[in-house]
Structure formats: C-alpha cells, structure tokens
Design a protein around this motif. Structure first.
Motif, short mmCIF file in Angstrom:
data_model
loop_
_atom_site.label_atom_id
_atom_site.label_comp_id
_atom_site.label_asym_id
_atom_site.label_seq_id
_atom_site.Cartn_x
_atom_site.Cartn_y
_atom_site.Cartn_z
N LEU A 42 0.82 -1.20 0.00
CA LEU A 42 0.00 0.00 0.00
C LEU A 42 0.86 1.26 0.00
N TRP A 43 1.99 1.21 0.70
CA TRP A 43 2.89 2.37 0.69
C TRP A 43 3.39 2.64 -0.73
N SER A 44 3.76 1.58 -1.46
CA SER A 44 4.23 1.78 -2.83
C SER A 44 3.12 2.34 -3.72
N ILE A 45 1.89 1.91 -3.46
CA ILE A 45 0.75 2.45 -4.21
C ILE A 45 0.59 3.94 -3.92
N SER A 46 0.70 4.30 -2.65
CA SER A 46 0.51 5.70 -2.26
C SER A 46 1.59 6.60 -2.84
N LYS A 47 2.77 6.05 -3.09
CA LYS A 47 3.87 6.86 -3.61
C LYS A 47 3.95 6.87 -5.13
N LYS A 48 3.54 5.79 -5.76
CA LYS A 48 3.75 5.67 -7.21
C LYS A 48 2.50 5.97 -8.04
#
Length: 281
Positions: A42-48
C-alpha cells in the motif's frame, strides 16, 4: 538481509496522504502473515500512483481488525474499506451464490475470487493485486487504455509457467490452458463479466467446492481470460522476475510498473521495499 531490511523499514512511519481518485477500485486480500507486506504494498501504491484509488481490503479468517487498523492508520480512511471474510461469504449467500460462498469459506483463494466479484458488482473497473506486489511506477496509462477499450473485459499478468489446478483443467476440459500464454492472477484487471461468463463460472465452482488447491482460483481467472480475448498485462510492465534471486542490490528496470515477488524471490520484496523508500528505484 531480508530480515534486516524488514526491521529497518518498520522504523519508518508512512506519512498520511490525500489525493483525488479516478474511477478505479483496488481490491486486496490479507491474512495474518501478509499484513507487513500489505503495509509496504500500500505504501508503494501511495507513492507511485498519480491518483489514489479506493481500496477494498478483504481479510482472511484470523485477522485481528484492531491490529490491522493500527498498522494502516496512516492510510486515508476515505480511501479504505475493510471487509471481513464472513461478510463477503454472507454477501454472496444473500445473492443466492451458494457455490461461490462455499468456495470462499473453504479456500483463501476462493475468498479472493469472491472478494473481486463482490466489488465488481459496484460496476466500476477493478485492479487487483496480491500483498507480495510492489508498485514501481504509476499504472494509470495502462489501466485507462484497458478501461477505454470496449474489447477488454479481463486482463491478467503473464506467468512463465502453467501454475494451474491440473485436476480442474482436466475435469472441465480446459484445453485452452495447455498452451501459452500462461497467466497469473497476482495482478489482474476486471471490467465486467457478462451472464455467459457467470454461467461458466458456476460450472467451474461446482468442481471447486468438491476439491480445490492454491491454484484453483487462478485457473478460473485464466480460463475466463482465455475465452474473453486472451488479454495480457504487459509482461515487462507487470512482471514476475527470477533473474536477481541472489542479488543484494536491485537492478533498475525502466519498463517495470509492478513486480510480483513469488516464492523463489519473496526475500527480494523486502530488499526492493527498502530501496523504494530510499528513492533509488
């Protein structure tokens, strides 16, 4: 090294994010053992992602909701809906889908299938990803092209092997699955399943509730994809990679949008999550 990366990452507290969202729902499924990977995915989704989608997170049996909410308190409540397994099975039973509800109760991957189909009833395109997926780039250009293409109902990521429920393949005479391309349901796009596809799904569920494996749900999605145009997500963009299994440093791939870290390279999930946070990849 993966353990070290995981501990270092745990010291980093994600920042709360807010952004607008296009017409896209993201579906994920987590069990107890997957919650740490879920947080990083989810963190990668929020950043990318350029726009944050509405996330529908389904929980397998045994997940403590309070623990899960604490882990995800950084993620905007307005973009997150958590649905427990029992609620999903009840949803399908109330609609008369007893076979699907039974498969979801018996098999975690059956719950994944049921979760995706529950959110599909909202009539908004769906992007699904497993918790062992990290996002390296924004996928919106690819997703928007799929949404606007009237010939695409379903599209799956590519696999280098036929990781299917072979008993179901033979029982249902799925000769389409015996030849390439092979598909993985770790990342998939779903726009719609018409009544004809749902009738085929019912026949496959009659087999699944009698005997199923970890790959039964993937077999079902792969078959439905084969008979609905054989649409693959770009294998260079949505990838399963095994060539860096023993590498301590990630190899930057400019074409990579999302990577699915299956068993042989699962340890690299933590390596790449660490380097994503550093902004190196």
């Amino acid at each position: 090294m993966p353990v070290l990366y995981e501990h270092i990452i745990a010291l980093h507290k994600p920042k709360v994010i807010t952004t607008s969202t296009p017409e896209l729902n993201l579906v994920m499924l987590t069990g107890v053992q997957q919650m740490s990977m879920l947080n990083q995915s989810l963190w990668s989704i929020s950043k990318k992602f350029r726009h944050l989608p509405k996330v529908y997170l389904f929980t397998d049996k045994g997940v403590d909701l309070e623990t899960l909410k604490r882990k995800l308190k950084w993620f905007p409540d307005s973009h997150l809906t958590i649905i427990i397994a029992e609620s999903c099975t009840e949803y399908h039973r109330n609609k008369g889908n007893e076979l699907l509800a039974s498969f979801a109760h018996q098999n975690p991957m059956g719950l994944k299938l049921a979760a995706i189909l529950q959110i599909a009833d909202l009539n908004t395109p769906i992007l699904y990803c497993d918790t062992d997926v990290l996002w390296h780039k924004d996928p919106w250009q690819t997703i928007s092209e799929l949404i606007s293409n009237p010939g695409v109902k379903l599209a799956l990521s590519s696999d280098f092997q036929a990781a299917y429920d072979q008993d179901m393949v033979h029982a249902a005479n799925m000769s389409e699955l015996l030849t390439e391309p092979f598909y993985c349901a770790g990342i998939l796009f779903l726009k719609a399943l018409d009544s004809g596809n749902r009738d085929k799904l019912q026949k496959l569920l009659e087999i699944a509730v009698v005997q199923s494996t970890h790959f039964t749900e993937q077999t079902i999605f792969a078959y439905l994809n084969k008979i609905n145009g054989d649409h693959s997500l770009d294998k260079d963009g949505f990838a399963i990679l095994l060539d860096d299994q023993f590498s301590l440093i990630p190899r930057k791939k400019n074409t990579l949008i999302a990577r699915h870290y299956i068993g042989p390279v699962r340890h690299n999930f933590w390596r790449d999550a660490f380097f994503l946070k550093l902004g190196v990849i």
